[in-house]
Design an enzyme around this catalytic site. Structure first.
Site, PDB file in Angstrom:
ATOM      1  N   VAL A   1      62.906  27.473  67.193  1.00 26.14           N
ATOM      2  CA  VAL A   1      62.443  27.987  68.480  1.00 26.14           C
ATOM      3  C   VAL A   1      61.169  27.261  68.890  1.00 26.14           C
ATOM      4  O   VAL A   1      60.205  27.189  68.122  1.00 26.14           O
ATOM      5  CB  VAL A   1      62.174  29.507  68.382  1.00 26.14           C
TER       6      VAL A   1
ATOM      7  N   ARG B   1      53.606  33.477  50.736  1.00 22.28           N
ATOM      8  CA  ARG B   1      53.761  34.816  51.319  1.00 22.28           C
ATOM      9  C   ARG B   1      53.116  34.797  52.703  1.00 22.28           C
ATOM     10  O   ARG B   1      52.000  34.303  52.860  1.00 22.28           O
ATOM     11  CB  ARG B   1      53.047  35.843  50.453  1.00 22.28           C
TER      12      ARG B   1
ATOM     13  N   ILE C   1      61.765  40.856  42.644  1.00 27.03           N
ATOM     14  CA  ILE C   1      61.484  42.190  42.091  1.00 27.03           C
ATOM     15  C   ILE C   1      61.778  43.247  43.153  1.00 27.03           C
ATOM     16  O   ILE C   1      61.356  43.115  44.297  1.00 27.03           O
ATOM     17  CB  ILE C   1      59.985  42.339  41.715  1.00 27.03           C
TER      18      ILE C   1
ATOM     19  N   HIS D   1      60.455  46.530  43.810  1.00 28.36           N
ATOM     20  CA  HIS D   1      59.322  47.326  43.330  1.00 28.36           C
ATOM     21  C   HIS D   1      59.652  48.815  43.343  1.00 28.36           C
ATOM     22  O   HIS D   1      60.476  49.275  44.129  1.00 28.36           O
ATOM     23  CB  HIS D   1      58.097  47.054  44.199  1.00 28.36           C
TER      24      HIS D   1
ATOM     25  N   CYS E   1      69.777  21.932  32.539  1.00 27.73           N
ATOM     26  CA  CYS E   1      69.747  20.495  32.847  1.00 27.73           C
ATOM     27  C   CYS E   1      69.351  20.232  34.294  1.00 27.73           C
ATOM     28  O   CYS E   1      69.168  19.087  34.684  1.00 27.73           O
ATOM     29  CB  CYS E   1      71.059  19.803  32.478  1.00 27.73           C
TER      30      CYS E   1
ATOM     31  N   ILE F   1      55.472  40.109  56.779  1.00 25.61           N
ATOM     32  CA  ILE F   1      56.242  40.796  55.735  1.00 25.61           C
ATOM     33  C   ILE F   1      56.041  40.053  54.416  1.00 25.61           C
ATOM     34  O   ILE F   1      56.833  39.191  54.041  1.00 25.61           O
ATOM     35  CB  ILE F   1      57.742  40.855  56.093  1.00 25.61           C
TER      36      ILE F   1
ATOM     37  N   LYS G   1      49.426  41.590  42.755  1.00 25.60           N
ATOM     38  CA  LYS G   1      50.007  42.395  41.688  1.00 25.60           C
ATOM     39  C   LYS G   1      49.903  41.687  40.355  1.00 25.60           C
ATOM     40  O   LYS G   1      50.297  42.219  39.329  1.00 25.60           O
ATOM     41  CB  LYS G   1      51.465  42.727  42.034  1.00 25.60           C
TER      42      LYS G   1
END
Lengths: 418, 487
Positions: free
Chosen positions: B176, B315, B51, B53, B440, B340, B254
């Site tokens: 790293v 997230r 999305i 936003h 499929c 983020i 949301k």
């Protein structure tokens, strides 16, 4: 761009398409048979086990042998075979049908026809369709794609296998995986009985001591990179018994959880789909709601035995020929599912003409009764020794049976199994 | 061999790292992107809802709100330059009672304050007119026409392709694990002992940005994975809406959305659930039920029968819920682009610019390249061609006529293009081309793609993976005895 015209275009070079194309061309009409793979035969080519052809040829053949017989008839038949070609669109303009095709061999092709026979077969339901919880590692295959990988490509998907669903391809693959050195640890079936044919339960599971868990589900899949484990949960009256869940460590999951007719192309030309079969609604002559567009084989409804596909396609082809000659549709009445019937095909009949009906039932029963009736008269009663959802029921309602109805008594028929 | 000394190393090739790399590629500077996985966008970005936003969900004083609206406005130009699937279909928030309408009003004022263009409160009649598939129980809602939908991974592929074309370097499978700093140079070591030297580092490591920050002895913080499960429904799904439909939001989330994807499938989700394990991508039966119940409250025609697949994403959330984008207070020349989470994808282009500014503040010398050419040529896709134009395309290259993926109409030529661009896993090819993403789910095309991959890369079947690591696709070959998968 190649542009050509035919009396009929048959889409799909598997059992149904081969049979239909041959029969139509035998009557002198021009036919193109379009196949997306490099060679004809369809899914039969990966079914290297035997058991095909008992009805059609009265002998037991492997899938490729069965296909070879149909393909052999093509030579000299006049059917124009167009392989390595995908139909991308179907258009109906004032009765003339056009197929738009793409091919690495032929380029783009624009093929016109008076009639189209849909014979695209079906696809396998997958993990998303059954909503199995857990992670999404490598090692999850539909049974048919695993069959292709082993039998045609020569790659073995894994070593410790759990099979979800007891459909025929799953059962065949349980045996096949065992033969190539893998260990099949369980076949897990949500229903209280196996979905595949009885002979496959015996020959593919029992003979190899592969455990079949009926009324069980795979409730969770584990593994980050590759499948590591599954949870299996028993069901009582359809409700999961979480406390009785047990785990099996495995690296591969095969899914044999049903087939869906591939009708995305059919919809492009306006064909109406029956939500019970996921195939088109058809008239007594196998014509869909779109005039001149016919359907047969697994694109129409999922068959249990390929012999019936061939037979149905042949019957469909006879009607295509009849339509090409006369272009008229006789008066018809509907045939509707009654008690315990999941679906039936075809969905219409012509008064006085014999009806060859294919149907499936919801119930498992010995000594069942099949009843064909109008709202006020029984047309046919027939005893069936054993019925179950996995086995297709084939009934012929002859002219003699229909003679029980006088001319003004013909109306919609209902078919029940009790 | 003398190792290149890079001016900047970006850790993480998700949408954040790739956006930063894209911005930097306009300057005369040596940049390397280090990605721990086999392919780019395979972390947080891959499972994004896709999305863009509109910018009314977040409070005006947050960094999020500022970068969200700025990012949103950058997408049209980016699409012009990079050609990725993006459409401004508009966002609707559907309210089902008076209290929810009160919340809609609040969102409206927030949106106006954030400068969301053309945002409006809509009546029941207007919202049903805009979105006829909404439940008749809707009482009204919010409409933000500038909201949109995108394919997040293809956006990342495009950003990176443009960056690579302009001199940025990419190291895949570079996890790293250690860092030494000496004489103003970071020496970054991977888990398998590869070394990269750079003067500055940007931490865009998504879920693992807290660990990367620790490795560089920078800020201590904790990324809390917030899991979201999504369900993908087939093309021509009965509930397919015209807009992205949101419920009225609740705390931290949301809510479960109904999304028409750019490519014509449909998606519902995500859930929002804080978990401990950064590698837990499982979905559950309960959440399937919950997602469908919530989505069907908004669009009753949605059907479970139309599910083609499900997936889960994590997230990278942090306490306080704002982005952490700043020059490190503890480690010189180390820039954080962490935490983020939503609306990270929307904000990503603006984050790229913001980090560019931070790098300038940090003293990085940035001179525009004279020969900078960000534009990517449009890549032919057979499904986007008219039949008459397709004829020419196929005559020029016959491989466009070989349809490998029947469900999404993907040709052999497109798969080869993906391989040429470095996507050598089944999932990489899937995200790049859509082959295997349809109804499929690869049942018919996986073996064909395996064969094309073997031919084009020279790899054996047993080296091929679903998504890198140990996700091997096949076990051994028929008739050749057992060949164990390399471990």
């Amino acid at each position: 761009m190649i542009e050509k015209k035919y009396h009929s275009i048959v889409i799909g070079g598997g059992a149904a398409g081969l049979s239909a194309a041959y029969e139509i061309s035998k009557s002198g009409f021009s036919v193109a048979l379009i196949e997306r793979e490099e060679s004809l035969g369809g899914i039969l080519m990966q079914c290297i086990h035997n058991g095909f052809g008992l009805q059609e040829y009265k002998e037991e053949l492997t899938g490729p042998e069965y296909a070879e017989r149909a393909i052999a008839k093509m030579a000299g038949s006049g059917v124009e075979i167009i392989t390595s070609t995908t139909v991308s669109d179907l258009i109906d303009e004032n009765g003339t049908k056009t197929a738009h095709c793409y091919s690495a061999v032929h380029g783009a092709l624009k093929l016109g026809a008076d009639t189209i026979v849909l014979a695209m077969g079906c696809r396998e339901r997958n993990r998303g369709n059954i909503g199995t919880a857990g992670t999404r590692p490598a090692g999850i295959f539909t049974a048919g794609s695993a069959q292709r990988l082993i039998n045609i490509e020569g790659f073995i998907p894994g070593k410790r296998v759990v099979i979800i669903g007891s459909g025929d391809i799953g059962l065949i693959m349980a045996r096949r995986m065992t033969w190539v050195g893998a260990k099949v640890l369980a076949v897990v079936e949500i229903l209280p009985y196996a979905s595949g044919l009885t002979r496959n339960i015996t020959q593919c599971l029992n003979d190899f001591n592969i455990p079949l868990y009926t009324s069980h589900i795979v409730s969770r899949i584990y593994g980050h990179d590759r499948v590591e484990k599954v949870d299996i949960t028993p069901l009582v009256d359809g409700a999961p018994q979480d406390e009785d869940t047990f785990s099996i460590e495995c690296d591969t999951i095969l899914l044999s959880v049903g087939l869906i007719p591939e009708n995305e192309l059919s919809c492009k030309i306006g064909v109406e789909i029956n939500q019970d079969t996921k195939g088109p609604y058809v008239h007594s002559n196998y014509m869909t709601n779109v005039k001149g567009v016919f359907a047969c084989g697994n694109v129409l409804h999922v068959h249990d035995i390929v012999d019936f596909v061939t037979e149905e396609a042949r019957r469909c082809a006879v009607n295509v020929v009849d339509y090409l000659r006369r272009k008229i549709l006789p008066t018809e009445f509907r045939i509707q599912p009654g008690a315990n019937v999941i679906y039936l095909v075809p969905n219409h009949y012509v008064p006085g003409e014999e009806i060859n009906l294919y149907l499936r039932t919801f119930i498992v029963k010995n000594n069942a009764q099949l009843i064909v009736e109008t709202s006020d008269k029984v047309v046919l009663e027939k005893k069936l020794l054993h019925v179950r959802p996995s086995e297709m029921i084939k009934v012929r309602i002859g002219e003699k049976d229909l003679a029980r109805l006088s001319a003004d008594e013909f109306k919609d028929l209902k078919v029940s199994i009790v | 061999m003398a190792e290149t000394l890079f001016d900047l190393a970006i850790i993480g090739a998700g949408v954040t790292g790739s956006s930063i790399a894209y911005q930097l590629s306009a300057y005369d500077t040596k940049v390397v992107v280090l990605e721990k996985m086999e392919d780019i966008s395979f972390g947080v970005t891959k499972a994004n809802s896709g999305i863009i936003h509109a910018g009314f969900h977040h409070k005006p004083d947050s960094l999020k709100a500022h970068l969200e609206i700025q990012g949103n406005l950058m997408y049209d130009e980016l699409k012009q330059t990079l050609d990725f699937p993006f459409k401004r279909v508009g966002i609707l928030v559907a309210a089902f009672n008076y209290e929810e309408m009160k919340m809609v009003e609040k969102l409206y004022h927030q949106g106006v304050e954030n400068n969301v263009p053309r945002i409006e409160i809509v009546s029941r009649e207007r919202i049903l007119d805009l979105e006829p598939k909404l439940s008749q129980d809707v009482v009204g809602g919010l409409y933000a026409p500038t909201g949109g939908i995108i394919e997040p991974y293809r956006f990342v592929f495009a950003l990176m392709e443009s960056a690579l074309k302009n001199g940025v370097e990419l190291r895949r499978n570079f996890m790293v694990s250690q860092c030494k700093q000496k004489d103003g140079v970071f020496t970054i070591l991977s888990a398998d002992n590869q070394a990269v030297r750079a003067r500055r580092v940007v931490n865009a490591a998504g879920l693992y940005s807290d660990e990367v920050s620790r490795i560089f002895k920078a800020e201590e913080f904790q990324i809390i994975p917030r899991k979201g499960e999504e369900y993908l429904l087939e093309r021509n799904a009965s509930g397919f809406p015209r807009h992205v439909i949101f419920p009225v939001p609740v705390k931290n989330s949301k809510g479960v959305l109904v999304i028409p994807t750019v490519e014509g499938t449909m998606m519902i989700g995500p859930t929002a659930e804080e978990i401990d394990d950064k590698e837990d991508f499982s979905t559950t039966r309960d959440n399937l039920e919950r997602v469908f119940t919530l989505a069907m409250k908004m669009v009753p025609m949605i059907s479970k029968k139309e599910i083609i697949t499900s997936f889960a994403g994590l997230r990278p959330a942090m306490k306080g819920n704002d982005f952490l984008i700043k020059i490190s207070d503890k480690t010189p020349h180390f820039i954080q682009a962490a935490a983020i989470q939503s609306p990270g994808l929307t904000a990503a282009p603006a984050i790229g610019l913001y980090v560019l500014d931070l790098l300038k503040q940090d003293g990085m010398e940035l001179v525009k390249k004279i020969d900078h050419d960000p534009k990517l040529e449009k890549k032919p896709m057979i499904r986007e061609f008219d039949f008459s134009d397709a004829d020419k395309l196929i005559s020029d290259d016959r491989r466009y006529g070989n349809i490998v993926c029947r469900c999404e109409n993907v040709s052999e030529a497109e798969i080869i293009e993906a391989i040429k661009n470095g996507h050598h896993t089944l999932d990489g090819i899937k995200f790049y081309t859509r082959a295997g993403m349809g109804r499929c789910q690869g049942g018919f095309c996986a073996y064909k793609i395996i064969k094309i991959l073997m031919r084009e890369t020279g790899k054996s079947a047993y080296q091929l993976t679903k998504r890198g690591g140990n996700s091997f696709l096949l076990s051994h070959q028929l008739g050749e005895g057992k060949v164990d998968t390399p471990s």
